[in-house]
Design an enzyme around this catalytic site. Structure first.
Site, PDB file in Angstrom:
ATOM      1  N   CYS A 102     147.978  25.127   7.112  1.00 19.59           N
ATOM      2  CA  CYS A 102     148.309  25.854   5.880  1.00 19.59           C
ATOM      3  C   CYS A 102     149.430  25.135   5.138  1.00 19.59           C
ATOM      4  O   CYS A 102     150.510  24.937   5.688  1.00 19.59           O
ATOM      5  CB  CYS A 102     148.737  27.293   6.174  1.00 19.59           C
ATOM      6  SG  CYS A 102     149.165  28.160   4.634  1.00 19.59           S
ATOM      7  N   THR A 129     136.257  30.112  -1.305  1.00 20.75           N
ATOM      8  CA  THR A 129     136.568  30.502  -2.684  1.00 20.75           C
ATOM      9  C   THR A 129     135.426  31.259  -3.364  1.00 20.75           C
ATOM     10  O   THR A 129     135.675  32.158  -4.169  1.00 20.75           O
ATOM     11  CB  THR A 129     136.942  29.227  -3.479  1.00 20.75           C
ATOM     12  OG1 THR A 129     138.066  28.630  -2.819  1.00 20.75           O
ATOM     13  CG2 THR A 129     137.314  29.525  -4.914  1.00 20.75           C
TER      14      THR A 129
END
Ligand SMILES: Cc1cc2nc3c(=O)[nH]c(=O)nc-3n(C[C@H](O)[C@H](O)[C@H](O)COP(=O)(O)O)c2cc1C
Length: 308
Positions: free
Chosen positions: A133, A269
């Site tokens: 991340c 997404t």
């Protein structure tokens, strides 16, 4: 009678009824999207990243749209692994889909402890280790851009759990094969490939970053060729299975990853704009396999005809 091509995938002890997983951070903990997506149509869901304790994440704005992409700096907001196990997991168990917990930590010990707690809970099928991340100040990507740290985290999680261990690689490295091999050597069962690409969007009027955190992680169709290339490189470097992702928006996009060498894919997404894309991808995969005379998905994995 012509039988339907099989879409099932086996990753260690993890059995997926089909190769499509909802990617971490784009479907909450699964239950949030259940009103709009039939979770049983998915091979599995990967939860939002979970630490030991609850976290607030970054200040807003946390998301900016970019050409064919999304730049985010959520900062791993979450309820913490114990609240997930006590309050969320019982709801998820009602759905016929695999549950993969995205494990986070600020230290190697925290990764191991989160993994241990998740492994002891009923209804968790695998662990995806988030060492990639880009949107947190400690931990996260720091573990995923150093092969020694990568190995250490994966080995610690391996010792803490009997579930399939799936480290998630960062694309923000010069040579992803070094990290894929480090994971394999440390005992990983598979590899997720890839997390978001580090990006920066600037507002010219204020001359400030558009995201409150500053930089963010780029996802969506804009990154797909990069992610396919990295999936292909990782798949050639190791023997363990690869789960590919990055900008998948159709069956053909998923096929690119499978042909490059992934045995399963994640959709991220696209969940925000087309949460029901999974039925379309599944139909497209079945149609492709039938047209190419294949009886199972495995027959096309890693079949790229690369020049030379
Ligand atoms: C809003 C958002 C939140 C995300 N949160 C996480 C996360 O908690 N853990 C993680 O490993 N990846 C996280 N990711 C990365 C995605 O799981 C995925 O690797 C990446 O977005 C590429 O796939 P995509 O292009 O299909 O979105 C997040 C992505 C987005 C867009």
């Amino acid at each position: 009678m012509i039988s339907r091509p099989s879409l099932g995938v086996q990753i260690g002890s993890l059995r997926l009824k089909n190769p499509m997983l909802a990617a971490s951070g784009t479907c909450g903990y699964g239950v949030e999207i259940a009103p709009v997506v039939d979770l049983s149509t998915l091979g599995g869901i990967v939860t939002k990243g979970l630490y030991l304790k609850a976290r607030d994440g970054c200040e807003v704005p946390r998301i900016v749209e970019t050409p064919s992409g999304l730049l985010n700096a959520i900062g791993l907001q979450g309820v913490g692994i114990r609240a997930f196990v006590d309050k969320v997991l019982p709801q998820l168990r009602a759905h016929d889909t695999a549950v993969i917990v995205n494990v986070c930590g600020e230290t190697v010990e925290e990764y191991a402890e989160v993994s241990r707690i998740a492994s002891e809970a009923e209804g968790v099928h695998a662990l995806e280790i988030n060492i990639s991340c880009p949107n947190v100040k400690t931990g996260g990507i720091a573990f995923g851009i150093d092969p020694v740290m990568t190995r250490e985290v994966v080995a610690a999680v391996r010792r803490a759990s009997r579930l399939p261990v799936i480290p998630k690689l960062s694309p923000n490295v010069a040579d992803i094969t070094v990290f894929a091999r480090a994971c394999e050597e440390a005992g990983a069962d598979a590899i997720s490939c890839v997390n978001t690409f580090l990006g920066l969007a600037i507002d010219p009027e204020t001359r400030k970053p558009k995201l409150a955190f500053g930089t963010g992680g780029l996802s969506g169709p804009a990154i797909r060729p990069l992610a396919v290339r990295m999936t292909w490189q990782a798949a050639r470097a190791v023997k363990i299975p690869i789960i590919g992702m990055g900008g998948i928006a159709s069956a053909n996009d998923a096929l690119e990853f499978l042909i490059a060498g992934a045995c399963a894919v994640q959709v991220g997404t696209l969940n925000f704009s087309r949460p029901n894309i999974y039925t379309e991808i599944e139909a497209g995969l079945r149609d492709y396999l039938s047209r190419h005379g294949c009886s199972s998905l495995g027959e096309i994995v890693g079949t790229l005809q690369y020049p030379g």
